[in-house]
Design a protein around this motif. Sequence first.
Motif, PDB file in Angstrom:
ATOM      1  N   MET A   1      68.346 -76.906 -18.266  1.00  0.00           N
ATOM      2  CA  MET A   1      68.127 -75.744 -17.424  1.00  0.00           C
ATOM      3  C   MET A   1      68.443 -74.487 -18.236  1.00  0.00           C
ATOM      4  N   THR A   2      67.582 -73.501 -18.146  1.00  0.00           N
ATOM      5  CA  THR A   2      67.770 -72.260 -18.904  1.00  0.00           C
ATOM      6  C   THR A   2      68.855 -71.399 -18.244  1.00  0.00           C
ATOM      7  N   LYS A   3      69.345 -70.439 -19.003  1.00  0.00           N
ATOM      8  CA  LYS A   3      70.322 -69.488 -18.462  1.00  0.00           C
ATOM      9  C   LYS A   3      69.726 -68.748 -17.268  1.00  0.00           C
ATOM     10  N   SER A   4      68.451 -68.386 -17.364  1.00  0.00           N
ATOM     11  CA  SER A   4      67.782 -67.672 -16.268  1.00  0.00           C
ATOM     12  C   SER A   4      67.764 -68.525 -15.003  1.00  0.00           C
ATOM     13  N   GLU A   5      67.455 -69.781 -15.137  1.00  0.00           N
ATOM     14  CA  GLU A   5      67.436 -70.682 -13.981  1.00  0.00           C
ATOM     15  C   GLU A   5      68.835 -70.873 -13.405  1.00  0.00           C
ATOM     16  N   LYS A  63      67.220 -55.199  -8.424  1.00  0.00           N
ATOM     17  CA  LYS A  63      65.811 -55.619  -8.409  1.00  0.00           C
ATOM     18  C   LYS A  63      64.933 -54.522  -9.011  1.00  0.00           C
ATOM     19  N   ASN A  64      65.234 -53.294  -8.674  1.00  0.00           N
ATOM     20  CA  ASN A  64      64.491 -52.153  -9.193  1.00  0.00           C
ATOM     21  C   ASN A  64      64.600 -52.069 -10.720  1.00  0.00           C
ATOM     22  N   VAL A  65      65.767 -52.368 -11.258  1.00  0.00           N
ATOM     23  CA  VAL A  65      65.940 -52.364 -12.724  1.00  0.00           C
ATOM     24  C   VAL A  65      65.043 -53.423 -13.353  1.00  0.00           C
ATOM     25  N   PHE A  66      64.991 -54.592 -12.768  1.00  0.00           N
ATOM     26  CA  PHE A  66      64.136 -55.657 -13.295  1.00  0.00           C
ATOM     27  C   PHE A  66      62.659 -55.279 -13.221  1.00  0.00           C
ATOM     28  N   ILE A  67      62.283 -54.516 -12.204  1.00  0.00           N
ATOM     29  CA  ILE A  67      60.873 -54.159 -12.021  1.00  0.00           C
ATOM     30  C   ILE A  67      60.464 -52.974 -12.890  1.00  0.00           C
ATOM     31  N   ASN A  68      61.274 -51.905 -12.880  1.00  0.00           N
ATOM     32  CA  ASN A  68      60.835 -50.708 -13.605  1.00  0.00           C
ATOM     33  C   ASN A  68      61.840 -50.149 -14.602  1.00  0.00           C
ATOM     34  N   GLY A  69      62.956 -50.838 -14.804  1.00  0.00           N
ATOM     35  CA  GLY A  69      63.922 -50.414 -15.810  1.00  0.00           C
ATOM     36  C   GLY A  69      64.780 -49.227 -15.416  1.00  0.00           C
ATOM     37  N   LEU A  94      68.359 -58.253   8.294  1.00  0.00           N
ATOM     38  CA  LEU A  94      68.572 -59.583   7.708  1.00  0.00           C
ATOM     39  C   LEU A  94      67.313 -60.091   7.010  1.00  0.00           C
ATOM     40  N   ASN A  95      66.159 -59.891   7.617  1.00  0.00           N
ATOM     41  CA  ASN A  95      64.909 -60.321   6.974  1.00  0.00           C
ATOM     42  C   ASN A  95      64.698 -59.606   5.648  1.00  0.00           C
ATOM     43  N   LYS A  96      64.993 -58.316   5.594  1.00  0.00           N
ATOM     44  CA  LYS A  96      64.891 -57.575   4.326  1.00  0.00           C
ATOM     45  C   LYS A  96      65.888 -58.119   3.312  1.00  0.00           C
ATOM     46  N   PHE A  97      67.092 -58.403   3.770  1.00  0.00           N
ATOM     47  CA  PHE A  97      68.145 -58.934   2.906  1.00  0.00           C
ATOM     48  C   PHE A  97      67.689 -60.251   2.274  1.00  0.00           C
ATOM     49  N   TRP A  98      67.191 -61.172   3.073  1.00  0.00           N
ATOM     50  CA  TRP A  98      66.758 -62.477   2.548  1.00  0.00           C
ATOM     51  C   TRP A  98      65.553 -62.309   1.621  1.00  0.00           C
ATOM     52  N   ASN A  99      64.588 -61.494   2.026  1.00  0.00           N
ATOM     53  CA  ASN A  99      63.382 -61.301   1.199  1.00  0.00           C
ATOM     54  C   ASN A  99      63.706 -60.622  -0.131  1.00  0.00           C
ATOM     55  N   ASP A 100      64.505 -59.580  -0.100  1.00  0.00           N
ATOM     56  CA  ASP A 100      64.869 -58.897  -1.350  1.00  0.00           C
ATOM     57  C   ASP A 100      65.680 -59.807  -2.259  1.00  0.00           C
ATOM     58  N   THR A 101      66.533 -60.626  -1.658  1.00  0.00           N
ATOM     59  CA  THR A 101      67.300 -61.583  -2.462  1.00  0.00           C
ATOM     60  C   THR A 101      66.370 -62.569  -3.148  1.00  0.00           C
ATOM     61  N   GLU A 102      65.438 -63.128  -2.414  1.00  0.00           N
ATOM     62  CA  GLU A 102      64.515 -64.102  -3.000  1.00  0.00           C
ATOM     63  C   GLU A 102      63.665 -63.452  -4.090  1.00  0.00           C
ATOM     64  N   GLU A 103      63.243 -62.220  -3.881  1.00  0.00           N
ATOM     65  CA  GLU A 103      62.468 -61.514  -4.915  1.00  0.00           C
ATOM     66  C   GLU A 103      63.299 -61.306  -6.174  1.00  0.00           C
ATOM     67  N   LEU A 104      64.562 -60.927  -6.011  1.00  0.00           N
ATOM     68  CA  LEU A 104      65.425 -60.768  -7.183  1.00  0.00           C
ATOM     69  C   LEU A 104      65.654 -62.109  -7.872  1.00  0.00           C
ATOM     70  N   VAL A 105      65.867 -63.149  -7.108  1.00  0.00           N
ATOM     71  CA  VAL A 105      66.057 -64.486  -7.686  1.00  0.00           C
ATOM     72  C   VAL A 105      64.843 -64.874  -8.529  1.00  0.00           C
ATOM     73  N   LEU A 107      62.764 -62.863 -10.007  1.00  0.00           N
ATOM     74  CA  LEU A 107      62.776 -62.035 -11.222  1.00  0.00           C
ATOM     75  C   LEU A 107      63.786 -62.577 -12.234  1.00  0.00           C
ATOM     76  N   ILE A 108      64.930 -62.995 -11.754  1.00  0.00           N
ATOM     77  CA  ILE A 108      65.951 -63.568 -12.642  1.00  0.00           C
ATOM     78  C   ILE A 108      65.418 -64.834 -13.292  1.00  0.00           C
ATOM     79  N   GLU A 109      64.779 -65.691 -12.506  1.00  0.00           N
ATOM     80  CA  GLU A 109      64.228 -66.949 -13.036  1.00  0.00           C
ATOM     81  C   GLU A 109      63.223 -66.708 -14.156  1.00  0.00           C
ATOM     82  N   LYS A 110      62.462 -65.626 -14.056  1.00  0.00           N
ATOM     83  CA  LYS A 110      61.410 -65.331 -15.033  1.00  0.00           C
ATOM     84  C   LYS A 110      61.898 -64.524 -16.234  1.00  0.00           C
ATOM     85  N   THR A 111      63.171 -64.175 -16.247  1.00  0.00           N
ATOM     86  CA  THR A 111      63.701 -63.341 -17.314  1.00  0.00           C
ATOM     87  C   THR A 111      63.786 -64.127 -18.618  1.00  0.00           C
ATOM     88  N   PRO A 112      63.223 -63.576 -19.690  1.00  0.00           N
ATOM     89  CA  PRO A 112      63.327 -64.249 -20.992  1.00  0.00           C
ATOM     90  C   PRO A 112      64.795 -64.340 -21.439  1.00  0.00           C
TER      91      PRO A 112
END
Length: 157
Positions: A1-5, A63-69, A94-105, A107-112
């Motif tokens: 498993m990678t560090k990102s995962e 999440k914003n840092v991962f998307i646009n630096g 709560l729906n925003k919280f869960w959705n934003d968390t999953e989106e950040l997750v 992004l983390i998974e895809k990080t080189p």
Amino acid sequence: MTKSEQLANRFREVILNGTWIANTNFKNQLENTNWQLATIKVESLNTIAVLAQHIHYYIVGIKNVFINGKLEIRDKYSFNFPPIESQDQWEDFLNKFWNDTEELVQLIEKTPEEQWSKNFVDQKYGSYLRNIDGMIEHSYYHLGQIVLLKKLATYSF
């Protein structure tokens, strides 16, 4: 498993679905908490809702840092939120919280792998790895507070 995962899994655990460290997570604690309990004020302590919004604030900022630096959040605003005044507002949050968390997750998974040692926006903030590790620790800290607040607020409710 990678560090990102690994990091993505740890972050997902504390917010969405884990039980390994604290035997619970944010989603488990908040999903069946109604807005009245979430907003009950226990003495001078923050409410459950404010603590959840506080963590969400940082998730969106990171999440914003991962998307646009760009780091566009500031600590001084991390507890300033309009009050939640209905069950619908609470559920929308709560729906925003869960959705934003999953989106950040995701992004983390895809990080080189080489990205983890690079500066997070600026050298003064440390590396990407330090910031995600810090966010996981920060989340567990406030999760513990939420668990205790639920117990205290239940006696007041």
